[in-house]
Design a protein around this motif. Structure first.
Motif, PDB file in Angstrom:
ATOM      1  N   VAL A  13       0.950  -1.042  -0.010  1.00 45.15           N
ATOM      2  CA  VAL A  13       0.021   0.005  -0.263  1.00 45.15           C
ATOM      3  C   VAL A  13       0.799   1.317  -0.098  1.00 45.15           C
ATOM      4  O   VAL A  13       0.494   2.199  -0.621  1.00 45.15           O
ATOM      5  CB  VAL A  13      -1.154  -0.026   1.326  1.00 45.15           C
ATOM      6  CG1 VAL A  13      -1.927   1.183   1.416  1.00 45.15           C
ATOM      7  CG2 VAL A  13      -2.156  -1.229   1.135  1.00 45.15           C
ATOM      8  N   LYS A  16       2.099   1.764  -3.626  1.00 50.47           N
ATOM      9  CA  LYS A  16       1.038   2.153  -4.622  1.00 50.47           C
ATOM     10  C   LYS A  16       0.490   3.492  -4.240  1.00 50.47           C
ATOM     11  O   LYS A  16       0.063   4.250  -5.027  1.00 50.47           O
ATOM     12  CB  LYS A  16      -0.044   1.132  -4.589  1.00 50.47           C
ATOM     13  CG  LYS A  16       0.353  -0.189  -5.034  1.00 50.47           C
ATOM     14  CD  LYS A  16      -0.844  -1.329  -5.265  1.00 50.47           C
ATOM     15  CE  LYS A  16      -0.432  -2.452  -5.970  1.00 50.47           C
ATOM     16  NZ  LYS A  16      -1.317  -3.561  -6.290  1.00 50.47           N
ATOM     17  N   GLU A  17       0.455   3.883  -2.928  1.00 44.05           N
ATOM     18  CA  GLU A  17      -0.236   5.213  -2.486  1.00 44.05           C
ATOM     19  C   GLU A  17       0.868   6.311  -2.738  1.00 44.05           C
ATOM     20  O   GLU A  17       0.544   7.485  -2.823  1.00 44.05           O
ATOM     21  CB  GLU A  17      -0.626   5.344  -1.312  1.00 44.05           C
ATOM     22  CG  GLU A  17      -1.787   4.426  -0.938  1.00 44.05           C
ATOM     23  CD  GLU A  17      -3.247   4.643  -1.908  1.00 44.05           C
ATOM     24  OE1 GLU A  17      -3.337   6.076  -2.031  1.00 44.05           O
ATOM     25  OE2 GLU A  17      -3.502   3.993  -2.363  1.00 44.05           O
ATOM     26  N   LYS A  22      -0.720   8.928   2.599  1.00 41.99           N
ATOM     27  CA  LYS A  22      -1.901   8.363   1.910  1.00 41.99           C
ATOM     28  C   LYS A  22      -2.095   6.826   2.388  1.00 41.99           C
ATOM     29  O   LYS A  22      -3.337   6.311   2.266  1.00 41.99           O
ATOM     30  CB  LYS A  22      -1.529   8.580   0.599  1.00 41.99           C
ATOM     31  CG  LYS A  22      -1.483   9.679  -0.073  1.00 41.99           C
ATOM     32  CD  LYS A  22      -1.200   9.976  -1.401  1.00 41.99           C
ATOM     33  CE  LYS A  22      -1.462  11.355  -1.914  1.00 41.99           C
ATOM     34  NZ  LYS A  22      -1.289  11.588  -3.464  1.00 41.99           N
ATOM     35  N   ALA A  23      -1.103   6.141   2.459  1.00 40.29           N
ATOM     36  CA  ALA A  23      -1.102   4.745   2.864  1.00 40.29           C
ATOM     37  C   ALA A  23      -1.742   4.446   4.194  1.00 40.29           C
ATOM     38  O   ALA A  23      -2.632   3.608   4.441  1.00 40.29           O
ATOM     39  CB  ALA A  23       0.264   4.081   3.114  1.00 40.29           C
ATOM     40  N   ASP A  25      -4.147   6.509   5.352  1.00 42.25           N
ATOM     41  CA  ASP A  25      -5.756   6.750   5.117  1.00 42.25           C
ATOM     42  C   ASP A  25      -6.194   5.416   4.483  1.00 42.25           C
ATOM     43  O   ASP A  25      -7.267   5.158   5.086  1.00 42.25           O
ATOM     44  CB  ASP A  25      -5.679   7.884   4.238  1.00 42.25           C
ATOM     45  CG  ASP A  25      -5.306   9.331   5.109  1.00 42.25           C
ATOM     46  OD1 ASP A  25      -5.376   9.307   6.070  1.00 42.25           O
ATOM     47  OD2 ASP A  25      -5.222  10.247   4.025  1.00 42.25           O
ATOM     48  N   LYS A  26      -5.446   4.939   3.432  1.00 40.23           N
ATOM     49  CA  LYS A  26      -5.951   3.659   2.893  1.00 40.23           C
ATOM     50  C   LYS A  26      -6.052   2.617   3.796  1.00 40.23           C
ATOM     51  O   LYS A  26      -7.015   1.829   3.846  1.00 40.23           O
ATOM     52  CB  LYS A  26      -4.951   3.257   1.903  1.00 40.23           C
ATOM     53  CG  LYS A  26      -5.408   2.185   1.082  1.00 40.23           C
ATOM     54  CD  LYS A  26      -6.457   2.767  -0.031  1.00 40.23           C
ATOM     55  CE  LYS A  26      -6.747   1.567  -1.257  1.00 40.23           C
ATOM     56  NZ  LYS A  26      -7.711   2.054  -2.057  1.00 40.23           N
ATOM     57  N   LEU A  27      -5.468   2.514   4.930  1.00 40.46           N
ATOM     58  CA  LEU A  27      -5.380   1.362   5.921  1.00 40.46           C
ATOM     59  C   LEU A  27      -6.030   1.634   6.987  1.00 40.46           C
ATOM     60  O   LEU A  27      -5.976   0.856   7.934  1.00 40.46           O
ATOM     61  CB  LEU A  27      -3.940   0.956   6.378  1.00 40.46           C
ATOM     62  CG  LEU A  27      -3.193   0.438   5.121  1.00 40.46           C
ATOM     63  CD1 LEU A  27      -1.596   0.111   5.525  1.00 40.46           C
ATOM     64  CD2 LEU A  27      -3.709  -1.023   4.632  1.00 40.46           C
TER      65      LEU A  27
END
Length: 300
Positions: A13, A16-17, A22-23, A25-27
C-alpha cells in the motif's frame, strides 16, 4: 525471518499510494501508527525496506523483493476470498461428485449436461475412483457430494433423500420364468445369475437382495459392462437383477422381459450425502437429478 501477510500489505500500500500519509488513510491507521509498523518491520528484518530521499520513499533491494511477493500473495488472497464468498453465497463453481453405483454413470452425464445448460459457470467433476468408497472420500474432503443407497451413522454426514428406484429381474423371453408376473427368490434356484464385476461387499444384489446367500441361484457369473450383461441375458445364457431404469432403454431392441420381485423386495432408496447441508447450487443439481428420474428414467 517471519514476514506476515500484514507486513506485505503494508509495503504494498505504501508503494502504490506513494507516501506514508496516503497509505495510512488507505489502511485506516494514523500516520504515527503506520510509521511505527514500518520501523518495527525493518527492525525485525535487520534490513531497510525503504530509503528516504527528499521526503520520498524509495524501495531498497529488500523492499523490491517484498513488494514483488506482496503482489503475488495479495492477488492469491483476493482470489481465495472471492471463492469463499462465492461458496458462502451459494455460487460454488465446482461440484465434485461420485456415486456408489457404477450403473449410475449411464444416466449421470445426461443430467450434468442438462444442468450445465442452465448453470454454465458451474463445473461438475465426476470422480469415478471415489465410487469404491464414496463416504470415505466425502469424509476426507476429496468430493462434495455422493449419490448413495446406504446411509451411514457418521455424525458429520448429512443425507438428503433423492429418489426411490426398483431392482427387477431381467431375463430372456425364452426363459422359463418369463411368463410370471412376479419373482420370488425361491424361483431363482435353477437360474444362472449374471452380475456386475465389482467387490462382493459393494454389490447390492448380493448383499441386500440375496442377503449373501448364493444358494438362491445355481451359479453366479460376472461381467463389467451393462451392455455385456444385456447381451448374455438376451441370449438366454442367464438372468440378471438391475435397476428398472437401467434396463428399460434396451427393451424395445432385445429379447428381454423385466419382472418385479414380490413382497416389496428390490425397493431401493437413494440419497445425496454431503458433509454439510447442501448449498443452493448443489440443491439445484439435486433437483436436476430428481427431474431426470421423474421424467425419463422411471418411465417404462
Amino acid at each position: 525471518m517471519n514476514v506476515s501477510l500484514r507486513n506485505l500489505k503494508l509495503v504494498n500500500v505504501i508503494v502504490k499510494e506513494g507516501s506514508v500519509t496516503k497509505a495510512a488513510d488507505k489502511l485506516f491507521l494514523s500516520q504515527p501508527a503506520l510509521s511505527h509498523q514500518l520501523k518495527k518491520l525493518e527492525e525485525e528484518l535487520g534490513l531497510k525496506v525503504f530509503n528516504r530521499l527528499n521526503k520520498k520513499l524509495i524501495l531498497t533491494e529488500v523492499g523490491q523483493v517484498l513488494f514483488a511477493n506482496s503482489e503475488k500473495m495479495l492477488a492469491s488472497m483476493n482470489q481465495l476470498n472471492s471463492e469463499l464468498d462465492a461458496i458462502k453465497m451459494g455460487k460454488k463453481k465446482n461440484i465434485r461428485l461420485t456415486t456408489e453405483c457404477y450403473t449410475c454413470y449411464h444416466w449421470l452425464p445426461n443430467v450434468v449436461r442438462e444442468f450445465r445448460q442452465e448453470h454454465p459457470k458451474i463445473n461438475i467433476k465426476i470422480d469415478i475412483e471415489a465410487t469404491k468408497e464414496p463416504l470415505e472420500y466425502l469424509i476426507e474432503g476429496k468430493i462434495d457430494l455422493a449419490i448413495v443407497s446406504t446411509k451411514s451413522s457418521h455424525p458429520s454426514i448429512h443425507f438428503e433423500p433423492l429418489v426411490t428406484d426398483e431392482m427387477v429381474v431381467i431375463l430372456s423371453k425364452d426363459n422359463e420364468l418369463s411368463t410370471q408376473k412376479t419373482i420370488n427368490l425361491t424361483d431363482l434356484i435353477n437360474q444362472d445369475l449374471i452380475l456386475y464385476d465389482i467387490p462382493e461387499e459393494k454389490n447390492y444384489v448380493l448383499t441386500s437382495i440375496l442377503h449373501n446367500n448364493v444358494g438362491f441361484v445355481r451359479t453366479i457369473q460376472k461381467a463389467q459392462l451393462t451392455e455385456a450383461i444385456i447381451e448374455l441375458v438376451s441370449a438366454n445364457l442367464g438372468i440378471s437383477v438391475m435397476a428398472k431404469w437401467s434396463v428399460v432403454p434396451f427393451l424395445n431392441h432385445k429379447n428381454l422381459e423385466i419382472i418385479p420381485f414380490d413382497l416389496n423386495v428390490g425397493k431401493r432408496d437413494w440419497y445425496i450425502a454431503s458433509l454439510n447441508k447442501i448449498s443452493n447450487i448443489e440443491n439445484s443439481f439435486v433437483d436436476a437429478v430428481k427431474k431426470h428420474f421423474n421424467e425419463s428414467l422411471l418411465k417404462e
